[in-house]
Design an enzyme around this catalytic site. Structure first.
Site, PDB file in Angstrom:
ATOM      1  N   ASP A  17       1.202  -1.350  -0.115  1.00  0.00           N
ATOM      2  CA  ASP A  17       0.042  -0.028   0.218  1.00  0.00           C
ATOM      3  C   ASP A  17       0.537   1.197  -0.005  1.00  0.00           C
ATOM      4  O   ASP A  17       1.888   1.538   0.318  1.00  0.00           O
ATOM      5  CB  ASP A  17      -1.316  -0.140   1.523  1.00  0.00           C
ATOM      6  CG  ASP A  17      -1.928   0.858   0.696  1.00  0.00           C
ATOM      7  OD1 ASP A  17      -2.407   1.619  -0.138  1.00  0.00           O
ATOM      8  OD2 ASP A  17      -2.486   1.313   2.088  1.00  0.00           O
ATOM      9  N   ARG A  21       0.115   8.019  -2.467  1.00  0.00           N
ATOM     10  CA  ARG A  21       0.353   8.652  -1.683  1.00  0.00           C
ATOM     11  C   ARG A  21       1.795   9.031  -2.532  1.00  0.00           C
ATOM     12  O   ARG A  21       2.754   9.824  -2.387  1.00  0.00           O
ATOM     13  CB  ARG A  21       0.338   8.551  -0.479  1.00  0.00           C
ATOM     14  CG  ARG A  21      -0.725   8.902  -0.165  1.00  0.00           C
ATOM     15  CD  ARG A  21      -1.109   8.040   1.558  1.00  0.00           C
ATOM     16  NE  ARG A  21      -1.138   6.319   1.196  1.00  0.00           N
ATOM     17  CZ  ARG A  21      -1.283   5.621   2.632  1.00  0.00           C
ATOM     18  NH1 ARG A  21      -0.818   6.480   2.904  1.00  0.00           N
ATOM     19  NH2 ARG A  21      -1.391   4.470   2.321  1.00  0.00           N
ATOM     20  N   HIS A  34       2.377   3.316  -9.106  1.00  0.00           N
ATOM     21  CA  HIS A  34       2.284   2.014  -9.396  1.00  0.00           C
ATOM     22  C   HIS A  34       2.989   1.167  -9.973  1.00  0.00           C
ATOM     23  O   HIS A  34       3.251   0.121 -10.207  1.00  0.00           O
ATOM     24  CB  HIS A  34       0.937   1.439  -9.939  1.00  0.00           C
ATOM     25  CG  HIS A  34      -0.540   2.436  -9.572  1.00  0.00           C
ATOM     26  ND1 HIS A  34      -0.873   1.861  -8.151  1.00  0.00           N
ATOM     27  CD2 HIS A  34      -1.561   3.221  -9.723  1.00  0.00           C
ATOM     28  CE1 HIS A  34      -1.898   2.457  -7.827  1.00  0.00           C
ATOM     29  NE2 HIS A  34      -2.501   2.931  -8.473  1.00  0.00           N
ATOM     30  N   LEU A 128      10.990 -20.305  -4.947  1.00  0.00           N
ATOM     31  CA  LEU A 128       9.851 -19.827  -4.357  1.00  0.00           C
ATOM     32  C   LEU A 128       8.671 -19.731  -4.880  1.00  0.00           C
ATOM     33  O   LEU A 128       8.692 -19.646  -6.218  1.00  0.00           O
ATOM     34  CB  LEU A 128      10.283 -17.983  -4.750  1.00  0.00           C
ATOM     35  CG  LEU A 128       9.213 -16.815  -3.876  1.00  0.00           C
ATOM     36  CD1 LEU A 128       9.556 -16.652  -2.287  1.00  0.00           C
ATOM     37  CD2 LEU A 128       9.742 -15.873  -4.795  1.00  0.00           C
ATOM     38  N   SER A 186      -7.759  -4.233   5.504  1.00  0.00           N
ATOM     39  CA  SER A 186      -8.391  -4.414   3.865  1.00  0.00           C
ATOM     40  C   SER A 186      -8.886  -5.461   3.024  1.00  0.00           C
ATOM     41  O   SER A 186      -8.638  -6.069   2.166  1.00  0.00           O
ATOM     42  CB  SER A 186      -7.606  -3.294   3.557  1.00  0.00           C
ATOM     43  OG  SER A 186      -7.383  -2.362   3.512  1.00  0.00           O
TER      44      SER A 186
HETATM   45  C1  IPE Z   1      -5.475  -2.759  -0.072  1.00  0.00           C
HETATM   46  O1  IPE Z   1      -5.540  -1.114  -0.232  1.00  0.00           O
HETATM   47  C2  IPE Z   1      -5.081  -3.366  -1.683  1.00  0.00           C
HETATM   48  C3  IPE Z   1      -4.133  -3.530  -2.172  1.00  0.00           C
HETATM   49  C4  IPE Z   1      -2.912  -3.012  -1.872  1.00  0.00           C
HETATM   50  C5  IPE Z   1      -4.381  -4.159  -3.596  1.00  0.00           C
HETATM   51  P1  IPE Z   1      -6.137  -0.254  -0.356  1.00  0.00           P
HETATM   52  O2  IPE Z   1      -5.313   1.410  -0.710  1.00  0.00           O
HETATM   53  O3  IPE Z   1      -7.134  -0.648  -1.241  1.00  0.00           O
HETATM   54  O4  IPE Z   1      -6.874  -0.250   1.126  1.00  0.00           O
HETATM   55  P2  IPE Z   1      -7.697   0.710   1.616  1.00  0.00           P
HETATM   56  O5  IPE Z   1      -9.270   1.068   0.838  1.00  0.00           O
HETATM   57  O6  IPE Z   1      -7.190   2.139   1.893  1.00  0.00           O
HETATM   58  O7  IPE Z   1      -8.634  -0.227   2.787  1.00  0.00           O
HETATM   59  C1  IPE Z   2      -1.511   0.054  -3.116  1.00  0.00           C
HETATM   60  O1  IPE Z   2      -1.245   1.965  -3.367  1.00  0.00           O
HETATM   61  C2  IPE Z   2      -1.902  -0.514  -4.822  1.00  0.00           C
HETATM   62  C3  IPE Z   2      -3.069  -0.431  -4.738  1.00  0.00           C
HETATM   63  C4  IPE Z   2      -4.556  -0.647  -4.036  1.00  0.00           C
HETATM   64  C5  IPE Z   2      -3.285  -1.230  -6.555  1.00  0.00           C
HETATM   65  P1  IPE Z   2      -2.398   2.670  -3.528  1.00  0.00           P
HETATM   66  O2  IPE Z   2      -3.106   2.682  -4.494  1.00  0.00           O
HETATM   67  O3  IPE Z   2      -3.554   1.872  -2.166  1.00  0.00           O
HETATM   68  O4  IPE Z   2      -2.036   3.963  -2.199  1.00  0.00           O
HETATM   69  P2  IPE Z   2      -2.552   4.697  -1.598  1.00  0.00           P
HETATM   70  O5  IPE Z   2      -3.016   4.315  -0.698  1.00  0.00           O
HETATM   71  O6  IPE Z   2      -3.673   5.438  -2.429  1.00  0.00           O
HETATM   72  O7  IPE Z   2      -1.343   5.667  -1.206  1.00  0.00           O
HETATM   73 MG    MG Z   3      -4.300   2.600  -0.390  1.00  0.00          MG
END
Ligand code: IPE
Ligand code: IPE
Ligand code: MG
Length: 246
Positions: A17, A21, A34, A128, A186
């Site tokens: 995650d 940001r 990403h 792995l 999540s």
């Molecule tokens: C969880 O992250 C899903 C992935 C990392 C793929 P999110 O960014 O979607 O989770 P929430 O919405 O902050 O809980």
């Molecule tokens: C996790 O990073 C990747 C996916 C959920 C695909 P985010 O896209 O949720 O990044 P933040 O949480 O908005 O920073």
């Molecule tokens: Mg996120």
């Protein structure tokens, strides 16, 4: 397969995650975060292989992530397709067996074929196992497993349910890492993380490097896993987690 010291988790699972940001901090579009996340994953896979970790499970796209802006969703699909084409041959050379866990039926035909081809290409690899949770949700997994058993008229037990779930081919995760500073699950491995150790990192996923991984592993190594028993029992048994789990 080189065997790692017992303080190294056999199976690490990661909620990757913080990509968005990370990008925003740099005044970049979310998709750039990403893309950098894919690089971070590639580095993490190598680091896990080098440390003797046997299974790495990553959360790449959740059942709920479809509700993001259309542009981000299609960008993520494109990134996955690109990563498959670029990374799979190299992963295969490194002895990585790739598995996709999640609901495949709602993906496009092309995407589904791409995932299945990557799985076929790497099926014999043993260094792995890399489980990529894509279009995955813990609630989906439990529900689809129960539905499979019901359709086959089978009795629902912990063992039969476990066997019908998406990660039946690997042991439960020893360590679950979440980057990006949020302290929630999540809808990740709701069933399989019953006795996992958790490690939360403030770092955004693109910044989660080898040193951060080593910190998580060291923290795991200092934990006492009791699986419901007392500390005294654990110490008397001098037991490894494997012995206690049984
Ligand atoms: C969880 O992250 C899903 C992935 C990392 C793929 P999110 O960014 O979607 O989770 P929430 O919405 O902050 O809980
Ligand atoms: C996790 O990073 C990747 C996916 C959920 C695909 P985010 O896209 O949720 O990044 P933040 O949480 O908005 O920073
Ligand atoms: Mg996120």
């Amino acid at each position: 397969m080189p065997s790692a010291p017992p303080s190294v988790p056999l199976h690490i699972a990661i909620v990757m995650d913080g990509n968005g940001r990370w990008a925003r901090q740099r005044f970049l579009p979310r998709l750039a975060g990403h893309a950098q996340g894919v690089e971070s994953l590639r580095r993490c896979v190598r680091a896990c292989v080098a440390r003797g970790v046997q299974v790495l499970t990553v959360f790449a796209f959740s059942s709920e992530n479809w509700s993001r802006p259309q542009e981000e969703v299609s960008g993520l699909m494109g990134l996955l397709a690109k990563a498959l084409a670029r990374e799979v041959p190299e992963l295969s050379r490194d002895g990585v067996c790739v598995r996709f866990v999640g609901e495949k039926s709602s993906l496009s035909d092309g995407m589904r074929k791409g995932l299945e081809q990557a799985e076929r290409l790497t099926v014999g690899n043993t260094r792995l196992v890399l489980n990529v949770c894509f279009n995955y949700g813990g609630r989906w997994d439990i529900t689809q497993a129960a539905a499979q058993l019901a359709a086959r008229g089978e009795v629902i037990t912990e063992a039969s349910l476990h066997a019908a779930m998406g990660l039946a081919h690997v042991p439960d995760p020893d360590l679950v890492i979440r980057t990006g500073g949020e302290m929630r699950i999540s809808n990740f491995l709701l069933w399989q993380a019953a006795y996992s150790e958790f490690f939360f990192s403030e770092r955004f996923w693109p910044d989660f490097d080898e040193a951060a991984l080593d910190e998580a592993i060291a923290c795991y190594g200092a934990r006492e896993r009791r699986f419901g028993r007392t500390s005294e029992q654990v110490r008397q048994a001098g037991a490894q987690p494997e012995a206690l789990r049984a």
